[in-house]
Write a protein that holds these residues in place. Structure first.
Motif, PDB file in Angstrom:
ATOM      1  N   THR A  27       1.345   8.090   2.888  1.00 36.31           N
ATOM      2  CA  THR A  27       1.456   9.514   2.588  1.00 36.31           C
ATOM      3  C   THR A  27       1.662  10.334   3.857  1.00 36.31           C
ATOM      4  O   THR A  27       2.501  11.240   3.898  1.00 36.31           O
ATOM      5  CB  THR A  27       0.195   9.993   1.846  1.00 36.31           C
ATOM      6  OG1 THR A  27      -0.006   9.164   0.709  1.00 36.31           O
ATOM      7  CG2 THR A  27       0.325  11.422   1.417  1.00 36.31           C
ATOM      8  N   PHE A  37       0.850   3.735  -1.956  1.00 26.54           N
ATOM      9  CA  PHE A  37       0.105   4.943  -2.280  1.00 26.54           C
ATOM     10  C   PHE A  37      -1.108   5.118  -1.368  1.00 26.54           C
ATOM     11  O   PHE A  37      -2.061   5.798  -1.721  1.00 26.54           O
ATOM     12  CB  PHE A  37      -0.327   4.919  -3.745  1.00 26.54           C
ATOM     13  CG  PHE A  37       0.836   4.900  -4.688  1.00 26.54           C
ATOM     14  CD1 PHE A  37       1.632   6.021  -4.837  1.00 26.54           C
ATOM     15  CD2 PHE A  37       1.162   3.758  -5.392  1.00 26.54           C
ATOM     16  CE1 PHE A  37       2.715   6.013  -5.682  1.00 26.54           C
ATOM     17  CE2 PHE A  37       2.246   3.741  -6.243  1.00 26.54           C
ATOM     18  CZ  PHE A  37       3.031   4.865  -6.396  1.00 26.54           C
ATOM     19  N   SER A  38      -1.057   4.534  -0.185  1.00 31.80           N
ATOM     20  CA  SER A  38      -2.166   4.644   0.760  1.00 31.80           C
ATOM     21  C   SER A  38      -2.045   5.928   1.575  1.00 31.80           C
ATOM     22  O   SER A  38      -1.037   6.635   1.534  1.00 31.80           O
ATOM     23  CB  SER A  38      -2.179   3.435   1.699  1.00 31.80           C
ATOM     24  OG  SER A  38      -1.056   3.472   2.552  1.00 31.80           O
ATOM     25  N   ASN A  66       0.825  -1.203   0.000  1.00 30.77           N
ATOM     26  CA  ASN A  66       0.000   0.000   0.000  1.00 30.77           C
ATOM     27  C   ASN A  66       0.863   1.258   0.000  1.00 30.77           C
ATOM     28  O   ASN A  66       0.689   2.136   0.826  1.00 30.77           O
ATOM     29  CB  ASN A  66      -0.919   0.010   1.223  1.00 30.77           C
ATOM     30  CG  ASN A  66      -1.827  -1.181   1.263  1.00 30.77           C
ATOM     31  OD1 ASN A  66      -2.354  -1.587   0.242  1.00 30.77           O
ATOM     32  ND2 ASN A  66      -2.008  -1.764   2.431  1.00 30.77           N
TER      33      ASN A  66
END
Length: 187
Positions: A58, A53-54, A51
């Motif tokens: 971030t 780009f979760s 994940n």
């Protein structure tokens, strides 16, 4: 919510900034900063392998970036960047929890960040911590009616994007991997 290693690195960066402020430590060089930033990005990528780009990844990168920026603050512009990014971390907390206690705590954090922003722009002779905190609280209190007007009369638009929060609640069955407490959470 964040990994323990990220909290430890944030604590080390804060301690490093304090030592730089006292003059007991010098600013890190360009090569060392590049190694630290690349290793932080690699550690975040390894932590959130599937994940990347979760939301959690971030927020982890945001926190890492803010604390690493502490090590290279030379000018007023750098301090402003850290303070403005601190407002984003307050917003990021509301992605995870929107309880009254969290809102009160984040309100105090906003007063603290605003106090730091005001202290950065004040003369040294007018600067006392209590006076600055009172002034920032007063300014934020004065902005509350405008916020209430915007809340009541600004049209509600459905979000243009959805923020996926990592949660496994509401799913049934067992996954391919098991961890202690999975059966209890499923129940």
């Amino acid at each position: 919510r964040m990994p323990v290693w990220l909290t430890a690195i944030c604590t080390l960066c804060l301690a490093g900034r304090y030592l730089i402020f006292q003059g007991r430590m010098s600013y890190p060089g360009k090569k060392l900063k590049m190694v630290i930033v690349c290793s932080m990005m690699l550690m975040v990528a390894m932590q959130y392998a599937r994940n990347v780009f979760s939301t959690d990844a971030t927020v982890a990168l945001l926190l890492a970036g803010i604390t690493l920026k502490l090590l290279e603050m030379h000018q007023k512009r750098d301090m402003l960047v850290v303070l403005y990014l601190s407002y984003f971390t307050v917003v990021a907390e509301f992605i995870y929890s929107q309880t009254i206690l969290v809102a009160l705590y984040m309100g105090l954090v906003v007063v603290l960040i605003t106090s730091a922003l005001m202290a950065l722009n004040q003369n040294a002779d007018n600067q006392t911590p209590l006076r600055t905190a009172k002034m920032s609280a007063l300014i934020l209190l004065q902005s509350a009616p405008l916020m209430l007007v915007f809340f009541l009369f600004f049209p509600r638009i459905s979000p243009l994007w959805a923020v996926p929060v990592q949660t496994s609640s509401g799913t049934t069955g067992l996954s391919e991997t098991m961890a202690p407490g999975d059966i209890g959470n499923l129940t």
